[in-house]
Write an enzyme that holds these catalytic residues in place. Structure first.
Site, PDB file in Angstrom:
ATOM      1  N   HIS A 137       0.944 -11.575   1.370  1.00  0.00           N
ATOM      2  CA  HIS A 137      -0.114 -10.778   0.734  1.00  0.00           C
ATOM      3  C   HIS A 137      -0.857 -11.549  -0.359  1.00  0.00           C
ATOM      4  O   HIS A 137      -2.081 -11.470  -0.466  1.00  0.00           O
ATOM      5  CB  HIS A 137       0.478  -9.488   0.168  1.00  0.00           C
ATOM      6  CG  HIS A 137      -0.518  -8.386   0.014  1.00  0.00           C
ATOM      7  ND1 HIS A 137      -0.195  -7.067   0.140  1.00  0.00           N
ATOM      8  CD2 HIS A 137      -1.847  -8.400  -0.261  1.00  0.00           C
ATOM      9  CE1 HIS A 137      -1.284  -6.323  -0.044  1.00  0.00           C
ATOM     10  NE2 HIS A 137      -2.293  -7.113  -0.292  1.00  0.00           N
TER      11      HIS A 137
ATOM     12  N   LYS B 207       1.582  -6.752   5.646  1.00  0.00           N
ATOM     13  CA  LYS B 207       1.694  -7.894   4.723  1.00  0.00           C
ATOM     14  C   LYS B 207       2.989  -7.843   3.937  1.00  0.00           C
ATOM     15  O   LYS B 207       3.452  -6.755   3.556  1.00  0.00           O
ATOM     16  CB  LYS B 207       0.506  -7.896   3.746  1.00  0.00           C
ATOM     17  CG  LYS B 207      -0.832  -7.719   4.451  1.00  0.00           C
ATOM     18  CD  LYS B 207      -2.023  -7.765   3.536  1.00  0.00           C
ATOM     19  CE  LYS B 207      -3.264  -7.300   4.271  1.00  0.00           C
ATOM     20  NZ  LYS B 207      -3.444  -5.824   4.276  1.00  0.00           N
TER      21      LYS B 207
ATOM     22  N   TYR C  40       0.826  -1.216   0.000  1.00  0.00           N
ATOM     23  CA  TYR C  40       0.000   0.000   0.000  1.00  0.00           C
ATOM     24  C   TYR C  40       0.865   1.274   0.000  1.00  0.00           C
ATOM     25  O   TYR C  40       0.352   2.370  -0.197  1.00  0.00           O
ATOM     26  CB  TYR C  40      -0.940   0.052   1.220  1.00  0.00           C
ATOM     27  CG  TYR C  40      -1.888  -1.103   1.385  1.00  0.00           C
ATOM     28  CD1 TYR C  40      -2.120  -2.010   0.354  1.00  0.00           C
ATOM     29  CD2 TYR C  40      -2.572  -1.289   2.586  1.00  0.00           C
ATOM     30  CE1 TYR C  40      -2.996  -3.082   0.524  1.00  0.00           C
ATOM     31  CE2 TYR C  40      -3.455  -2.350   2.756  1.00  0.00           C
ATOM     32  CZ  TYR C  40      -3.659  -3.246   1.734  1.00  0.00           C
ATOM     33  OH  TYR C  40      -4.527  -4.295   1.917  1.00  0.00           O
TER      34      TYR C  40
END
Ligand code: A2P
Length: 292
Positions: free
Chosen positions: A105, A74, A49
């Protein structure tokens, strides 16, 4: 509706957590700070992210003690060959000595230029994550997976020394993934629902079934979509928002009846969609081999 679940490690995981996928640096610091100051105790992020540093700033700015927060991040696909340095990088960016939960992930190792790494097996990544967990329990309190289908879980469980604590997958009424849910519940793996509202511009928020139930309880449609998971055993849920009023609102869960759960479940029969579009084999059109 439940406020906590218990992981297979014995640790407690709060049912509702703040999701941060697509929460940009510049807005996510505030979202995390605001959520923690207003009763959230569970924050989910990921190296992919690209907002771990800002999430860490939000954690710090909240003034909430680290021990009162459940924090998940993750392992990014291009880091599957070297999980330990990736973990150290996440800890450093998040500015925390440990994670409550560390997830693979995707079962999809990638090269640094984001192509399928066909020479490398994600099962070796799981073995490395187990080694790290068993050797560094002070840094990683639990390990788990994300975006795993039944066939991937079956392959993993055949050799696992550590059963994943969690499988985080896309779950909402238009993406129920019943087979994965049933399998995880049977194996004592907690399900975490991402994109519970159906992600951005979701038709679920306008769905008449969802709206009718929301009216009955005098809550927003989002609360019904979030409560759906809080009313199922073994589930946690990660509504994402960077908007104060929504962050505040989304923490409220209600008790739904069996009949309402059934009505919500039926939405998929006519309104199926996935917010995230990987095929379970040949993932993302990137040419991953089928599950081995
Ligand atoms: P925003 O972050 O701008 O507030 P999901 O959790 O399924 O990924 O959905 C996230 C999307 O839903 C984001 O676009 C978020 O917008 C929006 N959202 C979050 N909470 C609510 C709410 N209570 N009502 C309507 N939209 C919401």
């Amino acid at each position: 509706a439940t406020k906590f679940v218990t992981l297979n490690t014995g640790a407690i995981m709060p049912t509702v957590g703040l999701g941060t996928w697509k929460s940009a640096p510049g807005e996510v610091e505030h979202a995390v700070e605001y959520a923690l100051k207003n009763g959230y105790t569970h924050i989910d992020t990921a190296a992919a992210y690209q907002n771990e540093t800002e999430v860490g700033q939000g954690l710090k700015a909240s003034g909430v003690a680290r021990g009162s927060i459940f924090l998940t991040t993750k392992l990014n696909n291009p880091d599957q060959r070297a999980p330990l340095p990736a973990l150290e990088s996440s800890l450093s960016k998040l500015n925390t000595p440990y994670l409550d939960l560390w997830l693979m992930h995707w079962p999809a190792p990638m090269t640094k230029d984001m192509k399928a790494d066909k020479e490398y097996d994600w099962l070796d990544t799981w073995k490395a994550m187990e080694d790290i967990y068993l050797a560094h329990g002070d840094k990683v309190k639990a390990i788990g997976v994300s975006n795993f289908s039944v066939e991937y879980l079956e392959r993993l469980l055949k050799v696992a020394r550590v059963v994943p604590a969690v499988n985080q997958i896309e779950l909402h009424p238009s993406c129920p993934q019943d087979d994965v849910v049933e399998f995880c519940l049977k194996k004592g793996i907690i399900l975490t629902a991402y994109s519970p509202l159906g992600s951005d511009n979701s038709p679920l928020l306008k769905n008449p079934v969802v709206n009718k139930i929301a009216e009955k309880y005098s809550v927003q449609p989002a609360n019904i979509l979030i409560s759906l998971h809080a009313n199922k055993p073994g589930h946690t849920v990660l509504p994402k928002s960077v908007t104060n009023a929504r962050i505040l609102n989304n923490a409220k869960i209600v008790d739904l009846t069996e009949e309402e759960l059934t009505q919500l479940h039926k939405i998929d029969e006519t309104h199926h969609f996935r917010a995230c579009h990987p095929a379970w084999t040949g993932w993302g059109g990137l040419g991953f081999p089928d599950c081995k």
